[in-house]
Design an enzyme around this catalytic site. Structure first.
Site, PDB file in Angstrom:
ATOM      1  CB  SER A   1     109.686 -14.124  57.331  1.00  0.00           C
ATOM      2  OG  SER A   1     110.150 -14.990  56.288  1.00  0.00           O
ATOM      3  CB  SER A   2     114.247 -16.815  57.783  1.00  0.00           C
ATOM      4  OG  SER A   2     115.285 -15.943  57.340  1.00  0.00           O
TER       5      SER A   2
ATOM      6  N   GLY B   1     115.740 -13.400  63.770  1.00  0.00           N
ATOM      7  CA  GLY B   1     115.628 -12.226  64.611  1.00  0.00           C
ATOM      8  C   GLY B   1     114.211 -11.739  64.807  1.00  0.00           C
TER       9      GLY B   1
ATOM     10  CG  ASP C   1     117.721  -9.579  46.056  1.00  0.00           C
ATOM     11  OD1 ASP C   1     117.503  -8.985  47.133  1.00  0.00           O
ATOM     12  OD2 ASP C   1     118.382  -9.080  45.122  1.00  0.00           O
TER      13      ASP C   1
ATOM     14  CB  VAL D   1     115.380  -6.111  55.047  1.00  0.00           C
ATOM     15  CG1 VAL D   1     116.560  -6.516  54.169  1.00  0.00           C
ATOM     16  CG2 VAL D   1     114.087  -6.709  54.491  1.00  0.00           C
TER      17      VAL D   1
ATOM     18  CE1 TYR E   1     118.236  -2.172  70.846  1.00  0.00           C
ATOM     19  CE2 TYR E   1     120.307  -1.571  69.801  1.00  0.00           C
ATOM     20  CZ  TYR E   1     119.593  -1.948  70.929  1.00  0.00           C
ATOM     21  OH  TYR E   1     120.248  -2.109  72.134  1.00  0.00           O
TER      22      TYR E   1
ATOM     23  CE1 TYR F   1     122.486  -1.002  65.231  1.00  0.00           C
ATOM     24  CE2 TYR F   1     121.034   0.767  65.950  1.00  0.00           C
ATOM     25  CZ  TYR F   1     121.229  -0.419  65.281  1.00  0.00           C
ATOM     26  OH  TYR F   1     120.177  -1.023  64.650  1.00  0.00           O
TER      27      TYR F   1
ATOM     28  CE  LYS G   1     118.473  -0.039  62.025  1.00  0.00           C
ATOM     29  NZ  LYS G   1     117.634  -1.138  61.474  1.00  0.00           N
TER      30      LYS G   1
END
Length: 404
Positions: free
Chosen positions: A53-54, A56, A115, A144, A233, A243, A252
């Site tokens: 949550s902190s 991006g 964690d 994450v 993404y 990527y 992904k």
């Protein structure tokens, strides 16, 4: 009180310190730029859990959830406290500001630092849902990005890598020297070897997301209609080799496969659903580490200008779809697509043309370098408008208290 005048010290895109007032102002600006809904439902808002949550997209998800959906609940991140020699990480200061915003807005939010891969954190979250939030969770956002993950069952620690699959990849990338002078350079990344793909999937795939759902379901904490979304993404063909077709892309793909499995299970058990939210490009602490992404994002901004959609607006749209304020729109793969503004044929053609023309001599005319440099600095609380960087600031900001 430990006060000091903070100036940016960095090695490439990595800054050694963070500016607490700059981080505070940045979060406040994001909050103001998030469009307010026409009206929130009467009574207490839905209970949500945001994992990661902190920073991006996860930071944007937390703020947009508070403002657009009126969420209350729990936010989990992993940040470092200030020391005698160093400031706290930027996410520490951002979290303190989110807590103040939530309190002012009358939303009960608990912020946990630790964690997220561990069962200890999962148990702590489950206990809080039982004790403080009525024993039912309505939403879970999973965002994450981590270099390592320890499997709670086996104790094995896996490490993720950024490598192409099959063969080495040579690509252009954007760098800045110590004076901030830009350079376009070609770099080669060797192919994945051994169990690189499996290790990366174990860290960045869907295993931990599914473990969170299992853990909460086994405690009977998933509300009827429970909805979960993992943030992802896809990106441009220009960066696909490193990527989407690389080790991260394999992770992904596993995340998307997990979403399909979870969606079937949740539909049967709680009339719920699971989805992947595919977000558009942004300057984040994670993305700047990927070869070629910095160049691509700077060129994309050069093409789009102010039409580049920031994460806070993307996540506002996600919450609208998750809560039913806007229609849920899925692609053929069952994914929510918040990146369509980036991947249209005309935009990608324009970026590709600039990519081909990009050299150290031409980059200033092709990419929005001032914006990109400022965005990187703002990740750490620098280059934020209306902040006096000549003033001494207190770095000992406490983590939000959740015991009261």
């Amino acid at each position: 009180m430990n006060e000091r005048v903070l100036t940016p010290r960095n090695r490439g895109f990595l800054f050694l310190d963070s500016h607490p007032v700059g981080c505070q102002q940045l979060v406040a600006d994001m909050w103001q730029s998030c469009p307010a809904p026409a009206g929130l439902p009467e009574g207490t808002g839905p209970v949500a859990l945001v994992i990661g949550s902190s920073a991006g997209y996860g930071l944007a998800a937390t703020l947009a959830g508070l403002k657009r959906a009126g969420i209350r609940g729990i936010a989990v991140s992993f940040e470092k406290a200030p020391t005698e020699r160093r400031t706290a990480t930027a996410g520490w200061y951002r979290t303190a500001t989110i807590a103040d915003i939530a309190r002012t807005a009358g939303r009960e939010m608990v912020f946990l630092n630790g964690d997220a891969f561990s069962d200890t954190m999962k148990n702590q979250v489950a206990d809080l849902i039982e004790q403080r939030f009525g024993g039912r969770l309505d939403y879970l956002i999973y965002s994450v990005a981590a270099p390592r993950r320890t499997d709670p069952d086996t104790g094995t620690t896996y490490s993720s890598v950024l490598k192409p699959v099959g063969q080495a990849n040579r690509t252009k990338t954007l760098l800045f020297d110590d004076q901030g002078v830009p350079e376009v350079r070609e770099v080669e990344t060797g192919p994945a070897e051994g169990d690189d793909v499996e290790q990366t999937v174990a860290v960045m795939g869907g295993a931990d997301w599914e473990r969170w759902i299992d853990h909460l379901a086994n405690r009977g904490l998933l509300a009827d209609g429970f909805t979960t979304a993992a943030l992802s993404y896809i990106g441009s063909p220009l960066t696909a080799a490193i990527y989407r077709q690389g080790t991260i892309g394999a992770a992904k793909a596993h995340l998307e496969s997990t979403a399909r499995t979870l969606n079937e299970r949740l539909d049967k058990t709680v009339r719920g659903r699971a989805a992947i939210s595919v977000n558009g490009a942004a300057v984040t602490q994670s993305s700047t580490a990927i070869p070629g992404i910095a160049l691509y994002t700077g060129l994309l901004r050069g093409v789009l200008g102010e039409d580049l959609v920031p994460p806070i607006r993307q996540l506002a749209a996600l919450w609208d779809q998750l809560t039913g304020a806007a229609p849920l729109t899925l692609d053929d793969g069952g994914r929510i697509r918040l990146d369509t503004w980036e991947l249209t044929d005309n935009i990608q053609a324009a970026v590709a043309e600039r990519w081909e023309a990009a050299t150290t001599d031409t980059i200033a005319s092709l990419a929005d370098l001032d914006w990109f440099r400022a965005e990187v600095s703002r990740l750490y609380g620098f280059s934020v408008p209306d902040v006096d960087y000549t003033a001494a600031v207190a770095i000992d900001v406490p983590w939000p208290d959740h015991t009261s």
